[in-house]
Design a protein around this motif. Structure first.
Motif, PDB file in Angstrom:
ATOM      1  N   GLY A 252      18.304 -37.601  99.322  1.00 54.91           N
ATOM      2  CA  GLY A 252      19.610 -36.973  99.185  1.00 54.91           C
ATOM      3  C   GLY A 252      20.780 -37.710  99.819  1.00 54.91           C
TER       4      GLY A 252
ATOM      5  N   GLY B  54      21.379 -38.455 102.952  1.00 54.18           N
ATOM      6  CA  GLY B  54      20.990 -39.464 103.945  1.00 54.18           C
ATOM      7  C   GLY B  54      20.650 -40.786 103.286  1.00 54.18           C
TER       8      GLY B  54
ATOM      9  N   ARG C  28       8.402 -37.230 106.513  1.00 56.12           N
ATOM     10  CA  ARG C  28       7.442 -37.709 105.503  1.00 56.12           C
ATOM     11  C   ARG C  28       7.426 -39.239 105.456  1.00 56.12           C
ATOM     12  NH1 ARG C  28      10.200 -34.670 100.697  1.00 56.12           N
ATOM     13  NH2 ARG C  28      11.943 -35.394 101.972  1.00 56.12           N
TER      14      ARG C  28
ATOM     15  N   GLY D 165      19.265 -28.885 106.711  1.00 61.70           N
ATOM     16  CA  GLY D 165      19.234 -28.140 105.460  1.00 61.70           C
ATOM     17  C   GLY D 165      19.066 -26.667 105.762  1.00 61.70           C
TER      18      GLY D 165
ATOM     19  N   SER E  39      28.605 -28.605 107.120  1.00 60.58           N
ATOM     20  CA  SER E  39      28.575 -27.959 105.797  1.00 60.58           C
ATOM     21  C   SER E  39      29.785 -27.053 105.637  1.00 60.58           C
ATOM     22  CB  SER E  39      27.311 -27.104 105.654  1.00 60.58           C
ATOM     23  OG  SER E  39      27.392 -26.321 104.473  1.00 60.58           O
TER      24      SER E  39
ATOM     25  N   ILE F  18      26.642 -30.227  96.579  1.00 59.75           N
ATOM     26  CA  ILE F  18      26.141 -31.504  96.047  1.00 59.75           C
ATOM     27  C   ILE F  18      24.726 -31.242  95.518  1.00 59.75           C
ATOM     28  CG2 ILE F  18      25.881 -33.987  96.518  1.00 59.75           C
ATOM     29  CD1 ILE F  18      28.503 -33.129  97.727  1.00 59.75           C
TER      30      ILE F  18
ATOM     31  N   THR G  80      20.275 -33.490  95.386  1.00 59.50           N
ATOM     32  CA  THR G  80      19.491 -33.780  96.593  1.00 59.50           C
ATOM     33  C   THR G  80      18.328 -32.782  96.618  1.00 59.50           C
ATOM     34  OG1 THR G  80      20.409 -32.180  98.165  1.00 59.50           O
ATOM     35  CG2 THR G  80      21.712 -34.163  97.798  1.00 59.50           C
TER      36      THR G  80
ATOM     37  N   PHE H 240      18.110 -30.464  98.788  1.00 56.42           N
ATOM     38  CA  PHE H 240      18.609 -29.340  99.580  1.00 56.42           C
ATOM     39  C   PHE H 240      18.195 -27.978  99.002  1.00 56.42           C
ATOM     40  CE2 PHE H 240      21.940 -26.220 100.619  1.00 56.42           C
ATOM     41  CZ  PHE H 240      22.081 -26.379 101.986  1.00 56.42           C
TER      42      PHE H 240
HETATM   43  N1  LIG Z   1      23.358 -30.844  99.269  1.00 51.21           N
HETATM   44  C1  LIG Z   1      24.349 -30.036  99.640  1.00 51.21           C
HETATM   45  O1  LIG Z   1      24.947 -29.342  98.790  1.00 51.21           O
HETATM   46  C2  LIG Z   1      24.762 -29.976 101.076  1.00 51.21           C
HETATM   47  C3  LIG Z   1      25.962 -29.305 101.370  1.00 51.21           C
HETATM   48  C4  LIG Z   1      26.380 -29.230 102.688  1.00 51.21           C
HETATM   49  C5  LIG Z   1      25.632 -29.824 103.695  1.00 51.21           C
HETATM   50  N2  LIG Z   1      24.450 -30.455 103.377  1.00 51.21           N
HETATM   51  C6  LIG Z   1      23.714 -31.056 104.496  1.00 51.21           C
HETATM   52  O2  LIG Z   1      23.451 -32.418 104.185  1.00 51.21           O
HETATM   53  C7  LIG Z   1      22.324 -32.875 104.936  1.00 51.21           C
HETATM   54  C8  LIG Z   1      21.384 -33.612 104.004  1.00 51.21           C
HETATM   55  O3  LIG Z   1      20.863 -32.681 103.051  1.00 51.21           O
HETATM   56  P1  LIG Z   1      20.559 -33.072 101.543  1.00 51.21           P
HETATM   57  O4  LIG Z   1      21.412 -32.238 100.671  1.00 51.21           O
HETATM   58  O5  LIG Z   1      20.566 -34.536 101.380  1.00 51.21           O
HETATM   59  O6  LIG Z   1      19.070 -32.476 101.387  1.00 51.21           O
HETATM   60  P2  LIG Z   1      17.661 -33.220 101.498  1.00 51.21           P
HETATM   61  O7  LIG Z   1      17.501 -34.171 100.377  1.00 51.21           O
HETATM   62  O8  LIG Z   1      16.667 -32.104 101.638  1.00 51.21           O
HETATM   63  O9  LIG Z   1      17.740 -34.056 102.864  1.00 51.21           O
HETATM   64  C9  LIG Z   1      17.448 -33.524 104.117  1.00 51.21           C
HETATM   65  C10 LIG Z   1      16.690 -34.587 104.891  1.00 51.21           C
HETATM   66  O10 LIG Z   1      16.511 -34.154 106.235  1.00 51.21           O
HETATM   67  C11 LIG Z   1      15.202 -34.477 106.641  1.00 51.21           C
HETATM   68  N3  LIG Z   1      14.788 -33.534 107.677  1.00 51.21           N
HETATM   69  C12 LIG Z   1      14.815 -32.180 107.628  1.00 51.21           C
HETATM   70  N4  LIG Z   1      14.312 -31.662 108.758  1.00 51.21           N
HETATM   71  C13 LIG Z   1      13.959 -32.714 109.541  1.00 51.21           C
HETATM   72  C14 LIG Z   1      13.373 -32.824 110.821  1.00 51.21           C
HETATM   73  N5  LIG Z   1      12.989 -31.759 111.541  1.00 51.21           N
HETATM   74  N6  LIG Z   1      13.161 -34.066 111.325  1.00 51.21           N
HETATM   75  C15 LIG Z   1      13.496 -35.162 110.614  1.00 51.21           C
HETATM   76  N7  LIG Z   1      14.058 -35.116 109.390  1.00 51.21           N
HETATM   77  C16 LIG Z   1      14.277 -33.908 108.861  1.00 51.21           C
HETATM   78  C17 LIG Z   1      14.349 -34.374 105.376  1.00 51.21           C
HETATM   79  O11 LIG Z   1      13.220 -35.248 105.433  1.00 51.21           O
HETATM   80  P3  LIG Z   1      11.726 -34.706 105.733  1.00 51.21           P
HETATM   81  O12 LIG Z   1      11.553 -33.442 104.951  1.00 51.21           O
HETATM   82  O13 LIG Z   1      10.854 -35.822 105.293  1.00 51.21           O
HETATM   83  O14 LIG Z   1      11.685 -34.499 107.206  1.00 51.21           O
HETATM   84  C18 LIG Z   1      15.327 -34.850 104.296  1.00 51.21           C
HETATM   85  O15 LIG Z   1      15.198 -36.241 104.051  1.00 51.21           O
HETATM   86  C19 LIG Z   1      21.702 -31.626 105.582  1.00 51.21           C
HETATM   87  O16 LIG Z   1      22.088 -31.577 106.932  1.00 51.21           O
HETATM   88  C20 LIG Z   1      22.334 -30.484 104.797  1.00 51.21           C
HETATM   89  O17 LIG Z   1      22.411 -29.300 105.540  1.00 51.21           O
HETATM   90  C21 LIG Z   1      24.002 -30.542 102.097  1.00 51.21           C
END
Ligand SMILES: NC(=O)c1ccc[n+]([C@@H]2O[C@H](COP(=O)([O-])OP(=O)(O)OC[C@H]3O[C@@H](n4cnc5c(N)ncnc54)[C@H](OP(=O)(O)O)[C@@H]3O)[C@@H](O)[C@H]2O)c1
Length: 241
Positions: free
Chosen positions: A13, A15, A35, A83, A135, A178, A181, A183
């Protein structure tokens, strides 16, 4: 000049897009996550000087040993891991379920950032930047998840004052919707998707590269006087003065 960048949750996503943006600059980029296979595949696909650093961000020992594997100083730390844990770990009912939901969201979004920042403290380079991914949910309710992201923004303000004397900035990038991802787990319903888009001024969702661009700017020479702030790439879903 090439920098060292650490992106938590960099395997997928936002990151991953953030890591890719710094790889483009020929930086050395470390990505964390739980992972190992996802991280190793992403590091391979990103190419350049990208490295997988598997660790669970809420395990202090794992975080410490991951950071110990980083070569030299860290110029840019991006606390992106997190997330809405309610989407993945539906807790049971009652107070026990509530306790689980609150703790899981605070662990994933706040504690991961606090532990990683503290573990990196000695390595943070003068003139560096810490960027946290918040967020839009922090200001729109969103239960335990939104509260955890609001607390992250508060943490960042304190950090900006703590790190300022070392010429290190701390800011939050708070994305809106977004979809591209992991999320939302198995995804959002068409109705919810349309609703989230209807809240924006631009009439569209955002893309991971747009969040990566905002993070990259905050870590750039052009942003050295910006600290303790929240930048809101959300398409106008929530506006600030
Ligand atoms: N997508 C949206 O609409 C949106 C909107 C606002 C904010 N955000 C924020 O953006 C950030 C990234 O989210 P994303 O949308 O890219 O979703 P995502 O693809 O699920 O990415 C989240 C990443 O965080 C890692 N993670 C979660 N818990 C963890 C832990 N305890 N230790 C280490 N790594 C951890 C996951 O990897 P593993 O599962 O392998 O650990 C995953 O790679 C998050 O903080 C989310 O809250 C997203």
């Amino acid at each position: 000049m090439s920098r060292t960048v650490l992106v938590t949750g960099g395997g997928s996503g936002l990151g991953r897009a953030i890591a890719a943006r710094f790889v483009q600059d020929s930086d050395r980029v470390y990505i964390t996550g739980r992972r190992t296979e996802v991280l190793e595949r992403t590091a391979r696909e990103l190419g350049g000087d990208a490295h997988a650093l598997p660790c669970d961000g809420i395990d202090p020992d794992a975080v410490e040993s991951a950071v110990a594997r980083i070569d030299g100083e860290v110029d840019v730390l991006v606390n992106n891991a997190g997330g809405n844990t309610d989407f993945r770990e539906p807790a049971g009912g009652g107070l026990k379920g509530s306790l689980h939901r609150w703790r899981a969201n605070i662990d994933a979004n706040l504690i991961t950032a606090a532990l990683m920042t503290e573990a990196c403290d000695d390595k943070l380079a003068r003139g560096g930047a810490v960027v946290h991914i918040g967020s839009v949910g922090a200001d729109q309710g969103s239960g335990a998840y939104g509260s955890a992201k609001a607390a992250l923004a508060s943490y960042s303000v304190g950090l900006s004052k703590q790190l300022g004397p070392r010429d290190i900035t701390s800011n939050v990038v708070a994305p809106g919707y977004i979809p591209d991802t992991e999320f939302f787990g198995s995804g959002v319903s068409q109705e919810r998707h349309d609703h989230l888009i209807s809240l924006t001024a631009l009439g569209r969702h955002g893309f991971p590269d747009e969040i990566a661009g905002a993070v990259h700017f905050l870590a750039s020479a052009d942003a050295r006087f910006i600290t303790g702030q929240v930048i809101n790439p959300n398409g106008g879903a929530r506006t600030t003065r």
